[in-house]
Design an enzyme around this catalytic site. Sequence first.
Site, short mmCIF file in Angstrom:
data_model
loop_
_atom_site.label_atom_id
_atom_site.label_comp_id
_atom_site.label_asym_id
_atom_site.label_seq_id
_atom_site.Cartn_x
_atom_site.Cartn_y
_atom_site.Cartn_z
N THR A 16 39.75 -11.54 -9.31
CA THR A 16 39.56 -10.10 -9.15
C THR A 16 39.01 -9.42 -10.39
OG1 THR A 16 41.45 -10.08 -7.67
CG2 THR A 16 40.83 -7.97 -8.59
N SER A 61 40.54 -17.72 -6.95
CA SER A 61 41.38 -18.84 -7.38
C SER A 61 41.98 -19.62 -6.22
CB SER A 61 42.46 -18.38 -8.35
OG SER A 61 43.47 -17.70 -7.68
N SER A 62 41.86 -19.10 -5.00
CA SER A 62 42.32 -19.88 -3.83
C SER A 62 41.44 -21.11 -3.64
CB SER A 62 42.26 -19.03 -2.57
OG SER A 62 43.02 -17.88 -2.77
N ASP A 93 46.09 -15.56 -8.04
CA ASP A 93 46.78 -16.27 -6.95
C ASP A 93 47.25 -17.68 -7.33
OD1 ASP A 93 46.39 -14.05 -5.42
OD2 ASP A 93 44.79 -14.88 -4.18
N THR A 168 55.46 -18.14 -12.19
CA THR A 168 55.22 -18.12 -10.75
C THR A 168 54.68 -16.74 -10.41
OG1 THR A 168 57.17 -19.48 -10.41
CG2 THR A 168 56.39 -18.30 -8.49
N GLN A 280 64.20 -24.33 -4.10
CA GLN A 280 63.31 -23.27 -3.59
C GLN A 280 63.75 -21.89 -4.10
OE1 GLN A 280 64.40 -22.59 0.94
NE2 GLN A 280 63.91 -24.72 0.64
N CYS A 281 64.83 -21.82 -4.87
CA CYS A 281 65.20 -20.55 -5.52
C CYS A 281 64.19 -20.29 -6.64
CB CYS A 281 66.58 -20.64 -6.17
SG CYS A 281 67.92 -20.84 -5.02
N1 ASP Z 1 42.35 -13.55 -4.79
C1 ASP Z 1 42.25 -13.31 -6.20
C2 ASP Z 1 42.22 -14.65 -6.91
O1 ASP Z 1 43.24 -15.25 -7.10
C3 ASP Z 1 43.37 -12.46 -6.69
C4 ASP Z 1 43.32 -12.15 -8.16
O2 ASP Z 1 42.37 -12.41 -8.86
O3 ASP Z 1 44.28 -11.59 -8.67
O4 ASP Z 1 41.17 -15.12 -7.28
#
Ligand code: ASP
Length: 343
Positions: A16, A61-62, A93, A168, A280-281
Site C-alpha cells: 500500500t 504482499s499477498s 499483510d 503478527t 493458536q493464542c
Molecule cells: N494488501 C497490502 C499488502 O500487503 C496491504 C498493505 O500494504 O498494508 O501488500
Amino acid sequence: MTLVKTKILLIYTGGTIGMVKDYDSGVLKAFDFTELLKSIPELYQLECAIDTMTFDTPIDSSDMHPRDWVKIASIIEEHYDSYDGFVVLHGSDTMSYTASALSFLLENLDKPVILTGSQLPIGDLRTDAKENLITSIQIASLRVNSKPAVREVGLYFEYKLYRGNRTTKINAEHFQAFASLNYPHLVESGVYLNIYEEYLWPKKRVKKLIVHKQMDENVAILKLFPGISLKVLESVLCIKGLKALVLETYGSGNAPTDKKFLNLLKKAIDNGIHIINVTQCSGGSVIMGQYETSTALKKMQVINGKDITTEAAITKLMYMLGSEVSAKLFKTVFETSLRGEMN
Ligand code: ASP
C-alpha cells in the site's frame, strides 16, 4: 572535518505504501515508488544518504513467495558492505512472514534491516506512511559508538520497532497493525527515540554474514477447531512430499484426546513428518504435559513450538528443511532459539 553520513538502502517490494488509487476502478495498485519519493521533501532533511531500489514489478504482499524472500536477502548480501542499514518497504499483510524469513536467511547479521509499510498510501492526506518511513530510516541509521544500534531484522509500524520474527499482523484497519505479544518492543518513537537496549539482539563477535538461499516449501499449517474431522487431518498428513506440519493447537498446546486423531499424528511422526505444536493464542507459550490433553503429544515427540508465532514457525521450518538439518537433530534445533524467535 568532514561528516560521514550513514548510507541507507531503501528497497521497495510493493504494498500500500507505494500504491495509488486507480480512478476508474477505485482499486489500489502499485506505482513507480521512486517517483513517489520525490514528493517527500522531508527525506532530504534526514542526516543520511539514501539510495533506493525497487522490485521490477512491485507486488501486493499477498503475492510474496519464498523466492522473493531469497531475492530480498540476496539484494542485502550484494550491497551489505556498501550500506550501514537497510529499510525494506513491504505490504503489511505478510510482512511478519517476510521479517521472520529474513531473520533466518541472514545469519550473523550485524546491521539493521527494518521492514515497514503503511495502512494508507504515501500520497494519501491522512497517511501513516511518512512517519513509518522516516522513523524506519532514522532507526536504520542509529549508531552507538560508531556501530549500528540495531543489528537484527526489525519491523517498524506506528511508533514501535519490534523484533521482526516476533510480530503478527493483528489489525486490517488500525494504524497500529502489528503486535509482538511474547517479546517487548525494541524502540519506541515519541518526542525522542527510546531504545530498549536490554531487548535488542546483543552485540556478538562479528562473524561473516551468511545468506541462506534455500527454502523448502513442503510444509503446511493446520489450525485445530472443535469438530475437526479425521478426514481433514488425514488429508493434510497425506499430502505428497509433506515434510513438516505446524499444528495450531488450543491454549498451552492442547489437542483432542481421541485415539484415532492421536494415532494419525503418531503415524506421521513415525513416517518422518515433523509436527510442531504452536498455540493458536496470540500470546503465551505451549507447555506440553501441563494438561492431559497434551501429554500424548509430548510422548510421541511432537516438537515444542514454545512461544513462537505461526509466521516464525513456518518460515523456520522452510529454512531448516532448506538447510537439510538432519532428522536426528531436527527437534533439538527447532526447539532452540536461532534468531531470538522464541524464549
Ligand atoms: N494488501 C497490502 C499488502 O500487503 C496491504 C498493505 O500494504 O498494508 O501488500
